[in-house]
Design an enzyme around this catalytic site. Structure first.
Site, PDB file in Angstrom:
ATOM      1  N   ASP A  13      27.008 -41.329 -57.914  1.00 36.22           N
ATOM      2  CA  ASP A  13      27.888 -41.166 -59.061  1.00 36.22           C
ATOM      3  C   ASP A  13      29.318 -41.073 -58.513  1.00 36.22           C
ATOM      4  OD1 ASP A  13      28.690 -40.525 -61.770  1.00 36.22           O
ATOM      5  OD2 ASP A  13      28.892 -38.456 -61.072  1.00 36.22           O
ATOM      6  N   ASP A  15      32.697 -39.651 -60.621  1.00 36.59           N
ATOM      7  CA  ASP A  15      33.418 -38.462 -61.092  1.00 36.59           C
ATOM      8  C   ASP A  15      32.557 -37.210 -60.943  1.00 36.59           C
ATOM      9  OD1 ASP A  15      35.605 -40.019 -61.926  1.00 36.59           O
ATOM     10  OD2 ASP A  15      34.650 -40.446 -63.843  1.00 36.59           O
ATOM     11  N   ASP A 178      26.087 -35.258 -59.910  1.00 33.60           N
ATOM     12  CA  ASP A 178      26.454 -33.883 -60.249  1.00 33.60           C
ATOM     13  C   ASP A 178      26.069 -33.495 -61.664  1.00 33.60           C
ATOM     14  OD1 ASP A 178      29.407 -33.919 -61.993  1.00 33.60           O
ATOM     15  OD2 ASP A 178      28.638 -35.764 -61.110  1.00 33.60           O
TER      16      ASP A 178
END
EC number: 3.1.3.18
Length: 229
Positions: A13, A15, A178
């Protein structure tokens, strides 16, 4: 600590995983709201709203809630999204920065000849510049944005596409993220997944999504991915 063996490909991922981008996203969203005469938004709010792509982020900003207003005007939403894109692009992403250990860890995986990809829900148009700006574009063989395919995370479409393209078994791929969207996508694709605690997950602990491993620091990935000698 659990260690993954036989990993031949890693998907990341962006961001909240590689890049702390909230300051720039919040600034662009706030400017869009101001331009429309809507309630302003804060960094703290945006931190809990990102992860589902720009359309949802702007819908949440207009709704002033993580839950979208079902009566939200479509034309207003589209205008706000266009303003957000403009302000985000004009801002030059100058407040975003890589998390500690990201560049060094990516370099180590690259040195070990492990191909890597970006799988993000961020609009694809913004991703290449961000990777180049932070000196990590050379590490990725594929860059998949939230609008690259018809489906985005938590749907596993992008991960299945990568596995087919690179002729990988699910057990040979590792997803790093995240948020619960990253974990759910990896679980649906039946590949391994690591959850990072420091990113953006709607204010919820990443452990609640049951990733295979939970890490507090990006550099700890070196300890859980067994590299070839």
């Amino acid at each position: 600590m659990k260690q993954f063996e036989g990993i031949k490909f890693i998907a990341f991922d962006l961001d909240g995983t590689l890049l702390d981008s909230v300051p720039d996203l919040a600034e662009a969203a706030d400017k869009a709201m101001q331009a429309l005469g809507r309630d302003r938004v804060t960094v703290e709010q945006v931190t809990t709203w990102i992860g589902n792509g720009a359309d949802i982020l702007i819908g949440r900003a207009l709704s002033q809630s993580i839950e979208l207003d079902p009566e939200l005007d479509l034309a207003l939403h589209q205008e706000a999204r266009a303003l957000f894109d403009r302000f985000y692009d004009e801002g030059g992403h100058k407040q975003s920065h890589l998390y500690a250990g990201v560049k060094e860890t990516l370099a180590a995986f690259h040195q070990a000849n492990i191909p890597m990809a970006i799988v993000t829900n961020k609009p694809a148009q913004f991703v290449p510049h961000l990777l180049e700006q932070h000196g990590i574009s050379e590490y990725f063989v594929d860059v998949i944005g939230g609008d690259t395919f018809p489906l985005k995370k938590p749907d596993p479409f992008a991960l299945h596409w990568l596995m087919e393209k690179h002729q990988l078994a699910a057990c040979e791929m590792l997803m790093i993220g995240d948020s619960r969207n990253d974990i759910l996508a990896a679980q649906a694709a039946t590949c391994h997944v690591v959850g990072l605690t420091y990113g953006y997950n709607y204010g919820q602990p990443i452990s609640a999504s049951n990733p295979d491993v939970v890490l507090d620091q990006f550099s700890q990935l070196i300890d859980v991915v067994k590299l070839a000698c």
